[in-house]
Design an enzyme around this catalytic site. Sequence first.
Site, PDB file in Angstrom:
ATOM      1  N   ASP A 106       9.218   2.819   2.065  1.00  0.00           N
ATOM      2  CA  ASP A 106       8.015   3.581   2.382  1.00  0.00           C
ATOM      3  C   ASP A 106       7.780   3.436   3.887  1.00  0.00           C
ATOM      4  O   ASP A 106       7.232   2.442   4.346  1.00  0.00           O
ATOM      5  CB  ASP A 106       6.824   3.061   1.579  1.00  0.00           C
ATOM      6  CG  ASP A 106       5.542   3.843   1.874  1.00  0.00           C
ATOM      7  OD1 ASP A 106       5.525   4.609   2.865  1.00  0.00           O
ATOM      8  OD2 ASP A 106       4.561   3.684   1.120  1.00  0.00           O
ATOM      9  N   LYS A 156       2.335  10.882   7.510  1.00  0.00           N
ATOM     10  CA  LYS A 156       1.549  10.596   8.706  1.00  0.00           C
ATOM     11  C   LYS A 156       2.047  11.309   9.968  1.00  0.00           C
ATOM     12  O   LYS A 156       1.772  12.501  10.119  1.00  0.00           O
ATOM     13  CB  LYS A 156       1.425   9.087   8.891  1.00  0.00           C
ATOM     14  CG  LYS A 156       0.614   8.479   7.734  1.00  0.00           C
ATOM     15  CD  LYS A 156      -0.039   7.157   8.008  1.00  0.00           C
ATOM     16  CE  LYS A 156      -1.087   6.864   6.944  1.00  0.00           C
ATOM     17  NZ  LYS A 156      -0.814   5.754   6.071  1.00  0.00           N
ATOM     18  N   PHE A 162       0.858  -1.189   0.000  1.00  0.00           N
ATOM     19  CA  PHE A 162       0.000   0.000   0.000  1.00  0.00           C
ATOM     20  C   PHE A 162       0.887   1.229   0.000  1.00  0.00           C
ATOM     21  O   PHE A 162       1.613   1.472   0.962  1.00  0.00           O
ATOM     22  CB  PHE A 162      -0.952   0.039   1.201  1.00  0.00           C
ATOM     23  CG  PHE A 162      -1.862   1.243   1.138  1.00  0.00           C
ATOM     24  CD1 PHE A 162      -3.038   1.207   0.410  1.00  0.00           C
ATOM     25  CD2 PHE A 162      -1.511   2.428   1.771  1.00  0.00           C
ATOM     26  CE1 PHE A 162      -3.864   2.335   0.312  1.00  0.00           C
ATOM     27  CE2 PHE A 162      -2.333   3.557   1.683  1.00  0.00           C
ATOM     28  CZ  PHE A 162      -3.507   3.508   0.949  1.00  0.00           C
TER      29      PHE A 162
HETATM   30  C1  LIG Z   1      -0.997   5.880   4.536  1.00  0.00           C
HETATM   31  C2  LIG Z   1       0.104   5.395   3.679  1.00  0.00           C
HETATM   32  C3  LIG Z   1       0.433   6.042   2.472  1.00  0.00           C
HETATM   33  C4  LIG Z   1      -0.382   7.169   1.908  1.00  0.00           C
HETATM   34  O1  LIG Z   1      -0.437   8.296   2.730  1.00  0.00           O
HETATM   35  P1  LIG Z   1      -1.578   9.382   2.468  1.00  0.00           P
HETATM   36  O2  LIG Z   1      -1.224  10.501   3.416  1.00  0.00           O
HETATM   37  O3  LIG Z   1      -2.890   8.736   2.780  1.00  0.00           O
HETATM   38  O4  LIG Z   1      -1.484   9.789   1.048  1.00  0.00           O
HETATM   39  C5  LIG Z   1       1.523   5.571   1.776  1.00  0.00           C
HETATM   40  N1  LIG Z   1       2.240   4.530   2.216  1.00  0.00           N
HETATM   41  C6  LIG Z   1       1.959   3.884   3.358  1.00  0.00           C
HETATM   42  C7  LIG Z   1       2.811   2.743   3.803  1.00  0.00           C
HETATM   43  C8  LIG Z   1       0.863   4.285   4.126  1.00  0.00           C
HETATM   44  O5  LIG Z   1       0.560   3.621   5.249  1.00  0.00           O
END
Ligand SMILES: *Cc1c(COP(=O)(O)O)cnc(C)c1O
Length: 400
Positions: free
Chosen positions: A225, A254, A140
Amino acid sequence: MKSSDYIALDEQYGAHNYHPLPVVISWASGVKVKDPDGKEYFDFLSAYSAVNQGHRHPKIIKALIDQANVCTLTSRAFHNDRMGYFLKKLCEFTGYENALPMNTGAEAVETGLKAARRWGVEVKGVKNGNQEIICADDNFHGRTLAAISMSNDPDSTVNYGPYVPGFVRVPYGNADAIAKAITPNTVAILVEPIQGEAGVVVPPAGYLKKIRELCDKNKILFIADEVQTGFCRTGKRFAWQHEGARPDIMCLGKALGGGVLPVSAIVADHAVMKVFTPGTHGSTFGGNPLSSAVAVAALEVLEDEKLDQNAEKLGKLFREELSKIKCAKIVTVRGMGLLNAVVFEKGFEAWNVCLALRDAGLLAKQTHGNIIRFAPPLVINEKELRDALAIIKSVFEKIA
Ligand SMILES: *Cc1c(COP(=O)(O)O)cnc(C)c1O
């Protein structure tokens, strides 16, 4: 208005792109939230780890208000007197030479992908248009077209074609599969150190280290990520530190915004970040003074309150106590630090369990039907954690 009235407004006027738990939050502080009727809940989602510092941390709110009274938005057409401090703080916190600020996690991932594609041409010598990036099954990385083009989750992808080309997907947790997928055109390998949305999937030990080695051997960038796993969530500042497998690019978001504003960034050393030159990438809101002030405070709280150590210590306790709960439907308890999940048997619908948890005073959300993620704010203390565990136990032991 009652909770049901607020939910009706969302239903009538919103796009139906979410299926939220039926609960309305109208107040929050620390590890607790309240609904309009005044009923209190433990927040065990923390806005998908965006609230690591706890709701409305006084230091972060003070930074927000102080900066709001002075200057909030300038755009990058001009310099502002906050962004530099933010970049310096973020570089010191992460141990990288440069940072590039954006707003959402998906934008950080996009920025990482763009950096890698350019680096592939300008440093590695791949022909433009031929760059390949290896990613993992069940990833994700957000909701942009590039991010969903890496996804194999039908919910994310169906009928959104044509998809962005240049991605090669291999099974997660398997370094040999990555090695086999490498070609002379491979410019980057992008993975989550732990897959959050997939259900807190922890890869086998040594996985990240092997990726680091493959990247070094083949002149490829390792992109981690860390949008969800970063900022102390897994018991270290960043999850790659568990294996000492330092990425070339980290995607961050985040909790960088301290639960207050969307703030994201990539960090990298100059050898990579130099591929961005004036006009080649940007964002109207990225690096704005308000976000910058908030992010500095957000980083200071993580540091001052040693939230990495708290996550490590209480995470162990949490998994230990969860594992003692007697419930025949539970297959496994897994996670690192305070990013954990309970996996129920295949086909089990955890939605009703989340409703029962809500009624008992704890908010959590299932993912993929049979998995419940538990990720409280990292400011939680042992007493609060034990109170929350008592709620979880009372609900789980009633599952037939
Ligand atoms: C939440 C998340 C994203 C996307 O972040 P947004 O602020 O919702 O665009 C990307 N990568 C990971 C691993 C995430 O948990």
